[in-house]
Design a protein around this motif. Structure first.
Motif, PDB file in Angstrom:
ATOM      1  N   ALA A 166       0.860  -1.171   0.000  1.00  0.00           N
ATOM      2  CA  ALA A 166       0.000   0.000   0.000  1.00  0.00           C
ATOM      3  C   ALA A 166       0.901   1.227   0.000  1.00  0.00           C
ATOM      4  CB  ALA A 166      -0.909   0.005   1.213  1.00  0.00           C
ATOM      5  N   ILE A 167       0.455   2.243  -0.689  1.00  0.00           N
ATOM      6  CA  ILE A 167       1.222   3.484  -0.805  1.00  0.00           C
ATOM      7  C   ILE A 167       0.449   4.611  -0.143  1.00  0.00           C
ATOM      8  CG2 ILE A 167       2.363   5.086  -2.358  1.00  0.00           C
ATOM      9  CD1 ILE A 167       3.478   2.270  -2.568  1.00  0.00           C
ATOM     10  N   GLY A 168       1.144   5.406   0.609  1.00  0.00           N
ATOM     11  CA  GLY A 168       0.503   6.526   1.269  1.00  0.00           C
ATOM     12  C   GLY A 168       1.171   7.842   0.922  1.00  0.00           C
ATOM     13  N   TRP A 169       0.374   8.884   0.995  1.00  0.00           N
ATOM     14  CA  TRP A 169       0.900  10.248   0.899  1.00  0.00           C
ATOM     15  C   TRP A 169       0.831  10.876   2.287  1.00  0.00           C
ATOM     16  CZ3 TRP A 169       3.508  12.459  -2.934  1.00  0.00           C
ATOM     17  CH2 TRP A 169       3.400  11.927  -4.216  1.00  0.00           C
ATOM     18  N   PHE A 170       1.909  11.531   2.656  1.00  0.00           N
ATOM     19  CA  PHE A 170       2.031  12.176   3.946  1.00  0.00           C
ATOM     20  C   PHE A 170       2.568  13.584   3.702  1.00  0.00           C
ATOM     21  CE2 PHE A 170       1.551   8.238   6.354  1.00  0.00           C
ATOM     22  CZ  PHE A 170       1.851   7.294   5.386  1.00  0.00           C
ATOM     23  N   ARG A 171       2.423  14.437   4.680  1.00  0.00           N
ATOM     24  CA  ARG A 171       2.989  15.782   4.544  1.00  0.00           C
ATOM     25  C   ARG A 171       3.488  16.290   5.885  1.00  0.00           C
ATOM     26  NH1 ARG A 171      -2.625  19.103   3.241  1.00  0.00           N
ATOM     27  NH2 ARG A 171      -3.528  18.977   5.355  1.00  0.00           N
ATOM     28  N   GLN A 172       4.424  17.206   5.790  1.00  0.00           N
ATOM     29  CA  GLN A 172       4.968  17.825   6.996  1.00  0.00           C
ATOM     30  C   GLN A 172       5.149  19.312   6.740  1.00  0.00           C
ATOM     31  OE1 GLN A 172       8.527  15.981   8.556  1.00  0.00           O
ATOM     32  NE2 GLN A 172       8.196  16.903  10.558  1.00  0.00           N
ATOM     33  N   CYS A 183      -2.237   4.096   6.672  1.00  0.00           N
ATOM     34  CA  CYS A 183      -2.204   5.517   6.998  1.00  0.00           C
ATOM     35  C   CYS A 183      -1.984   5.730   8.498  1.00  0.00           C
ATOM     36  CB  CYS A 183      -3.511   6.190   6.567  1.00  0.00           C
ATOM     37  SG  CYS A 183      -3.508   6.822   4.877  1.00  0.00           S
ATOM     38  N   ASP A 184      -2.555   4.868   9.298  1.00  0.00           N
ATOM     39  CA  ASP A 184      -2.408   4.998  10.750  1.00  0.00           C
ATOM     40  C   ASP A 184      -1.046   4.536  11.245  1.00  0.00           C
ATOM     41  OD1 ASP A 184      -5.881   4.153  11.535  1.00  0.00           O
ATOM     42  OD2 ASP A 184      -4.913   6.063  11.026  1.00  0.00           O
ATOM     43  N   TRP A 214      -0.522  11.924   7.977  1.00  0.00           N
ATOM     44  CA  TRP A 214      -0.965  11.179   6.802  1.00  0.00           C
ATOM     45  C   TRP A 214      -2.063  11.960   6.097  1.00  0.00           C
ATOM     46  CZ3 TRP A 214      -6.016   9.632   6.239  1.00  0.00           C
ATOM     47  CH2 TRP A 214      -6.812   9.639   7.387  1.00  0.00           C
ATOM     48  N   ILE A 215      -2.139  11.764   4.760  1.00  0.00           N
ATOM     49  CA  ILE A 215      -3.150  12.439   3.963  1.00  0.00           C
ATOM     50  C   ILE A 215      -4.097  11.416   3.339  1.00  0.00           C
ATOM     51  CG2 ILE A 215      -3.586  13.972   2.010  1.00  0.00           C
ATOM     52  CD1 ILE A 215      -0.663  14.863   2.280  1.00  0.00           C
ATOM     53  N   SER A 216      -3.514  10.451   2.669  1.00  0.00           N
ATOM     54  CA  SER A 216      -4.319   9.467   1.950  1.00  0.00           C
ATOM     55  C   SER A 216      -3.468   8.251   1.637  1.00  0.00           C
ATOM     56  CB  SER A 216      -4.843  10.074   0.638  1.00  0.00           C
ATOM     57  OG  SER A 216      -5.643   9.139  -0.060  1.00  0.00           O
ATOM     58  N   CYS A 217      -4.127   7.113   1.589  1.00  0.00           N
ATOM     59  CA  CYS A 217      -3.428   5.868   1.274  1.00  0.00           C
ATOM     60  C   CYS A 217      -4.250   5.037   0.301  1.00  0.00           C
ATOM     61  CB  CYS A 217      -3.155   5.059   2.539  1.00  0.00           C
ATOM     62  SG  CYS A 217      -2.044   5.883   3.700  1.00  0.00           S
ATOM     63  N   ILE A 218      -3.543   4.192  -0.447  1.00  0.00           N
ATOM     64  CA  ILE A 218      -4.214   3.352  -1.428  1.00  0.00           C
ATOM     65  C   ILE A 218      -3.589   1.964  -1.431  1.00  0.00           C
ATOM     66  CG2 ILE A 218      -2.697   4.151  -3.316  1.00  0.00           C
ATOM     67  CD1 ILE A 218      -5.177   3.925  -5.179  1.00  0.00           C
ATOM     68  N   SER A 219      -4.440   0.977  -1.557  1.00  0.00           N
ATOM     69  CA  SER A 219      -3.962  -0.388  -1.695  1.00  0.00           C
ATOM     70  C   SER A 219      -3.649  -0.654  -3.167  1.00  0.00           C
ATOM     71  CB  SER A 219      -5.030  -1.370  -1.214  1.00  0.00           C
ATOM     72  OG  SER A 219      -4.698  -2.679  -1.606  1.00  0.00           O
ATOM     73  N   SER A 220      -2.429  -1.094  -3.444  1.00  0.00           N
ATOM     74  CA  SER A 220      -2.063  -1.390  -4.823  1.00  0.00           C
ATOM     75  C   SER A 220      -2.738  -2.655  -5.323  1.00  0.00           C
ATOM     76  CB  SER A 220      -0.539  -1.543  -4.944  1.00  0.00           C
ATOM     77  OG  SER A 220       0.108  -0.356  -4.592  1.00  0.00           O
ATOM     78  N   SER A 221      -3.174  -3.501  -4.409  1.00  0.00           N
ATOM     79  CA  SER A 221      -3.770  -4.771  -4.818  1.00  0.00           C
ATOM     80  C   SER A 221      -5.228  -4.623  -5.244  1.00  0.00           C
ATOM     81  CB  SER A 221      -3.663  -5.802  -3.703  1.00  0.00           C
ATOM     82  OG  SER A 221      -4.330  -5.343  -2.545  1.00  0.00           O
ATOM     83  N   ASP A 222      -6.004  -3.800  -4.522  1.00  0.00           N
ATOM     84  CA  ASP A 222      -7.417  -3.699  -4.883  1.00  0.00           C
ATOM     85  C   ASP A 222      -7.902  -2.275  -5.119  1.00  0.00           C
ATOM     86  OD1 ASP A 222      -8.806  -4.253  -1.511  1.00  0.00           O
ATOM     87  OD2 ASP A 222      -7.715  -2.556  -2.377  1.00  0.00           O
ATOM     88  N   GLY A 223      -7.015  -1.303  -4.962  1.00  0.00           N
ATOM     89  CA  GLY A 223      -7.378   0.078  -5.249  1.00  0.00           C
ATOM     90  C   GLY A 223      -8.203   0.772  -4.189  1.00  0.00           C
ATOM     91  N   ASP A 233       4.208   0.514   2.350  1.00  0.00           N
ATOM     92  CA  ASP A 233       4.132  -0.445   3.456  1.00  0.00           C
ATOM     93  C   ASP A 233       3.649  -1.782   2.915  1.00  0.00           C
ATOM     94  OD1 ASP A 233       2.506  -0.541   6.706  1.00  0.00           O
ATOM     95  OD2 ASP A 233       4.476  -1.212   6.056  1.00  0.00           O
ATOM     96  N   PHE A 234       4.266  -2.858   3.396  1.00  0.00           N
ATOM     97  CA  PHE A 234       3.886  -4.201   2.957  1.00  0.00           C
ATOM     98  C   PHE A 234       2.569  -4.558   3.633  1.00  0.00           C
ATOM     99  CE2 PHE A 234       4.592  -8.120   0.916  1.00  0.00           C
ATOM    100  CZ  PHE A 234       4.246  -9.153   1.785  1.00  0.00           C
ATOM    101  N   ALA A 235       1.493  -4.091   3.054  1.00  0.00           N
ATOM    102  CA  ALA A 235       0.167  -4.275   3.633  1.00  0.00           C
ATOM    103  C   ALA A 235      -0.863  -3.991   2.553  1.00  0.00           C
ATOM    104  CB  ALA A 235      -0.030  -3.342   4.817  1.00  0.00           C
ATOM    105  N   SER A 236      -2.118  -4.313   2.865  1.00  0.00           N
ATOM    106  CA  SER A 236      -3.163  -4.099   1.870  1.00  0.00           C
ATOM    107  C   SER A 236      -4.262  -3.152   2.341  1.00  0.00           C
ATOM    108  CB  SER A 236      -3.796  -5.436   1.471  1.00  0.00           C
ATOM    109  OG  SER A 236      -4.348  -6.081   2.610  1.00  0.00           O
TER     110      SER A 236
END
Length: 127
Positions: free
Chosen positions: A33-39, A108-109, A47-56, A99-102
């Protein structure tokens, strides 16, 4: 070598739009899963938003819902963040991370448990 490379940042007036890209390499993109974060200056990374690459499936922070859209092009190993109606409070360095997750909400958390980080791209929103 694992790489996450952000691009697309810049200076924009309030109300404007930007599209950030996160190009990934060196790992099996579909397993992460890929996330966008900001500082922002003087503030903690969030965290701003996250997406699972496996199921969208996606997850958004309340303050960006309806303004930001996360998407993934698995053929290009790239995740995008379309940012519309930008506000001065959106000014920050934006990072993508993997992150190695779905589950995008879990990812994001888990800001401090992300496996890989990019170096960031600066977004500045002026009045």
């Amino acid at each position: 070598e694992v790489q996450l490379v952000e691009s697309g940042g810049g200076l924009v007036q309030a109300g404007g739009s930007l599209r950030l890209s996160c190009a990934a390499s060196g790992f099996t993109f579909d397993d992460y899963a890929i996330g966008w974060f900001r500082q922002a200056p003087g503030k903690k990374r969030e965290w701003i938003s996250c997406i699972s690459s496996s199921d969208g499936s996606t997850y958004y922070r309340d303050s960006v819902k309806g303004r930001f859209t996360i998407s993934s092009d698995n053929a290009k190993n790239t995740v995008y963040l379309q940012m519309n109606s930008l506000k001065p409070e959106d000014t920050a360095v934006y990072y993508c991370a993997a992150d190695f997750a779905s589950d995008p909400e879990w990812v994001c958390d888990d800001i401090y448990g992300m496996d890989y980080w990019g170096k960031g791209t600066l977004v500045t929103v002026s009045l």
